[in-house]
Design an enzyme around this catalytic site. Structure first.
Site, PDB file in Angstrom:
ATOM      1  N   GLY A  30      -0.746   0.968   5.197  1.00  0.00           N
ATOM      2  CA  GLY A  30      -1.073   1.181   4.030  1.00  0.00           C
ATOM      3  C   GLY A  30      -2.486   2.180   3.942  1.00  0.00           C
ATOM      4  O   GLY A  30      -2.519   2.977   4.753  1.00  0.00           O
ATOM      5  N   HIS A  31      -2.855   1.979   2.765  1.00  0.00           N
ATOM      6  CA  HIS A  31      -4.338   2.756   2.517  1.00  0.00           C
ATOM      7  C   HIS A  31      -5.191   2.855   3.514  1.00  0.00           C
ATOM      8  O   HIS A  31      -5.672   3.844   3.877  1.00  0.00           O
ATOM      9  CB  HIS A  31      -4.673   2.348   0.994  1.00  0.00           C
ATOM     10  CG  HIS A  31      -5.699   3.149   0.444  1.00  0.00           C
ATOM     11  ND1 HIS A  31      -5.709   4.396   0.078  1.00  0.00           N
ATOM     12  CD2 HIS A  31      -7.090   2.839   0.145  1.00  0.00           C
ATOM     13  CE1 HIS A  31      -6.807   4.947  -0.394  1.00  0.00           C
ATOM     14  NE2 HIS A  31      -7.694   3.706  -0.425  1.00  0.00           N
TER      15      HIS A  31
END
Length: 296
Positions: free
Chosen positions: A273-274
């Site tokens: 993810g981020h």
């Protein structure tokens, strides 16, 4: 025995503060002071703490320096400074920070908010930037994901009501944890001290309003995207875009878009993810070492 032990020496990361732009900037540093400089710029809502596992993996070859941006981490701003929280201001402070440390040549690692901050720095002083590593650090409209929906509404209508929606849904423990764990194959693998520290610092008096001001000012970054892209085309800095491909904020199209202006850009997508350094720090460090060995 001592010869064996020296093979496992891990570079020590130290913490410091320096005054720059009237701000007491907190930063982490490691590596030989004569080595090539690598400047790490964090994003929202974290701090240089996000680089705790990356710094020692690079400090044997680089002088690694990671400041806390104003409004984040342990950087302190005196009340009498009357600081205006905008991305222009963050860039000016980081520019003054590099001057205070005498950094005249450096590669930059930009993540999230670190990207518009670092790209402003690069545009102002292109001769100083030797290379760019962008980890989910966006510079293209194509890279803005659907998660920006509520913030775009805030840009269009900066009302007290829309500001409160962001406060109640983003600036919370659950909202912060979600940023760290969304798109991660095993969410429980993300160290809880990461988002817990972020939230504890965000809960300081007045800090949520600082974050809301920066959310509103993020629209200025989108307006500057054409200028960032012009800098890429003109200066042609070596660039590695290494990206958590499941990031809901900055989607993979933003990584691929760099190739429009930088044909030699290297793009690597990671299944996370981020906050990619929380799950793929080994892969990121290896990719950076390989890329920077050629880019220097």
């Amino acid at each position: 025995m001592s010869a064996v032990l020296t093979q496992f020496v891990v570079p020590v990361t130290s913490v410091h503060t320096v005054e720059a732009d009237g701000v007491k900037v907190f930063y982490r540093a490691a590596g030989d002071t004569s080595a090539p400089v690598l400047l790490l710029l964090h994003g929202f809502p974290t701090s240089s703490f996000m680089f705790r596992e990356l710094i020692p993996r690079l400090a044997d070859q680089f002088r690694v320096i990671a400041p806390d941006l104003p409004g984040f981490g342990f950087t302190e701003i005196p009340e009498e400074r009357k600081y205006t929280y905008s991305f222009d201001a963050l860039a000016r402070t980081i520019e003054a920070f590099t001057d205070a440390l005498g950094l005249d040549r450096y590669a930059i690692y930009v993540f999230d908010y670190g990207a518009p901050t670092g790209f402003r720095l690069a545009m102002a002083r292109p001769e100083r930037v030797t290379a760019i590593v962008s980890q989910n650090g966006n510079a293209y409209e194509a890279g803005l994901g659907d998660a920006w929906g509520p913030i775009r509404k805030y840009w269009a209508e900066p009302t007290a009501e829309n500001r409160e929606v962001i406060r109640q849904n983003v600036l919370t423990l659950e909202g912060t944890r979600w940023q760290y764990t969304h798109g991660v194959a095993n969410p429980d693998s993300v160290a809880p001290e990461s988002y817990t520290l972020d939230v504890a610092l965000m809960e300081r008096e007045g800090n949520k309003d600082i974050q809301l001001d920066l959310f509103l000012d993020y629209a200025s970054n989108v307006k500057l995207y054409p200028k960032f892209q012009e800098y890429f085309r003109k200066s042609q800095p070596p660039l590695l875009a290494i990206w958590g491909k499941n990031d809901p904020f900055f989607i993979p199209a933003g990584a691929e878009a760099y190739k429009k202006d930088l044909p030699n850009a290297k793009v690597q997508l990671l299944d996370t993810g981020h906050f990619a350094t929380e799950t793929h720090v080994v892969e990121i460090a290896a990719a950076m070492r390989e890329f920077l060995a050629v880019a220097r």
